[in-house]
Design an enzyme around this catalytic site. Sequence first.
Site, PDB file in Angstrom:
ATOM      1  N   LYS A 111      -4.785  39.528 -22.083  1.00 18.67           N
ATOM      2  CA  LYS A 111      -6.469  39.441 -22.120  1.00 18.67           C
ATOM      3  C   LYS A 111      -6.734  39.536 -20.716  1.00 18.67           C
ATOM      4  O   LYS A 111      -6.411  38.662 -19.816  1.00 18.67           O
ATOM      5  CB  LYS A 111      -6.761  38.453 -22.978  1.00 18.67           C
ATOM      6  CG  LYS A 111      -8.262  38.116 -23.218  1.00 18.67           C
ATOM      7  CD  LYS A 111      -8.379  36.813 -24.226  1.00 18.67           C
ATOM      8  CE  LYS A 111      -9.986  36.715 -24.249  1.00 18.67           C
ATOM      9  NZ  LYS A 111     -10.282  35.253 -25.039  1.00 18.67           N
ATOM     10  N   SER A 114     -12.101  31.904 -30.174  1.00 16.71           N
ATOM     11  CA  SER A 114     -11.863  33.134 -29.452  1.00 16.71           C
ATOM     12  C   SER A 114     -10.624  33.622 -29.762  1.00 16.71           C
ATOM     13  O   SER A 114     -10.312  34.909 -29.564  1.00 16.71           O
ATOM     14  CB  SER A 114     -12.047  33.079 -27.861  1.00 16.71           C
ATOM     15  OG  SER A 114     -13.185  32.744 -27.396  1.00 16.71           O
ATOM     16  N   SER A 117     -13.681  35.841 -27.958  1.00 19.85           N
ATOM     17  CA  SER A 117     -13.578  36.823 -26.730  1.00 19.85           C
ATOM     18  C   SER A 117     -12.417  37.430 -27.062  1.00 19.85           C
ATOM     19  O   SER A 117     -12.391  38.387 -26.023  1.00 19.85           O
ATOM     20  CB  SER A 117     -13.787  35.813 -25.719  1.00 19.85           C
ATOM     21  OG  SER A 117     -12.874  34.832 -25.492  1.00 19.85           O
TER      22      SER A 117
END
Length: 501
Positions: A111, A210, A186
């Site tokens: 990520k 997230s 996210s």
Amino acid sequence: MEEVVMGMMVSRRSFLKSTAATALAAGAYSAGLRPALAAPDLARMDALAQAELVRNGELTALDLVNAAIERIGQVNGQVNAVVTEFYDRAREEAKGTLPQGPFTGVPNLVKDLDNLQGTRATSGSRLFADKISSETDPLIAANQQAGFVMIGKSNTPEFGLLGTTESLFLEPCHNPWNLDHSTGGSSGGAAAAVASGMLPLAHATDGGGSIRIPASCCGVFGLKPSRGRIFTGERNLPGDIGVQHCVSRSVRDSATLFALTEMQGEGAKLAPVGRVEAPGKKRLKIAFNTMNYYGNEPEADVKAAIEETAKLCADLGHEIVPVTNPVEGEPFMNAFLTIWASGPSALVKLAKENGLDPNEVLEPWTVGLAAQYDAKPGDAMEKALAHFAKATAETNAFMEGYDVWLTPVLSSAPPKLGQQGPTVPFDTLYERVVNYVSYTPLHNAAGTPAMSVPLSWNDAGLPIGSQFAAPLGGEKVLFELAFELEQARPWADKYAPVFAG
């Protein structure tokens, strides 16, 4: 022997035989997989199944990496899940000697909030557009030690500050189930990559939902571990409520990686869970509500989906107990967003210290949060942390009476892109965010483990996850329940319209 491999009933022997024969005929062990035959099959296999092919000598790590690169090439132009590629580096790594573990040779993504030494790390922001990581973060190193080969970076909103992945710098990530809709955030790039068949599993982080939010939006599995369960580095930040793990297509992938990366021994803050491999036998007492901590119900399709999940659990023999959320929403969310906004405040200061205009290098949402934080009294952080302690005590007391707590993940199915993007006027966006994300942040504040399980799709074909939480340290109960739900209502054979296979 017949077995189900990610939704496909195949003969394992015949699958391996045909795959190997095709590979040898094409000379693929040196050049990579054949696009027409092996790649679609791999797209439908989970990470453990892919690694088994390498372990048995039927394919190589390079085969898996090349096949994933090809799948990314097929659909990433539509989805925009992978925002940085380091394919040559990954190929060289795959050709070498990899650590031996359950996932040896399987490709993975980092990520873009996290660091892999020598690769770009933008945090989805123009402020860090040219940043190159000087070190590798602990969990990424642990993923590599488990045998994963990191092949790129996944899309994320600026600094992970929104529940949708629509960075102005990295550009929006599109939901594989409907490209006009949000992937959540996210970890939206990670979830979209898994949902579109690029990879079977992807690294993800969770500071307010997230992992669970994009898992719900993209129809994949995502578990947020207890705070203190997995070592992510010594940050010592006030109100640090972020944790890390992954999103995946199968429960067993997530459970296996969890067992490999949880802290053990002298440094462990919680008693290790170990590898959970099957449903539990104990019937659970499950608290259940659809109303959020503001006293509002979710949209009708979400409410119906979670009620159906409760019925499924009851049919499986679990006790469902209707409850009321124990936490008062408005003061909790005020405290949460005070802590949330302290980071943007520091970022605005950083931009100014470097002679940059914050409005040119940071998004309006980030600048707005900073302004909101800077307008607060000097003791705002102290009061927010005190309220977190109160909410944690209330949550712990509530959960003492239950094994698991079932709620929605979000107040609606995935919204259309733009509805919660960072350029929406701040006050409007603020109101939309606090209502949309009104089930997940509590478990970050309290540190309790929680998961989104992909059990429902609405009439428009958009996924709706069900959130299950457990008391601190209760991941074993969650994984056992997830295995049971995966068997009772399989999702492995559900594929998004945009799928590389």
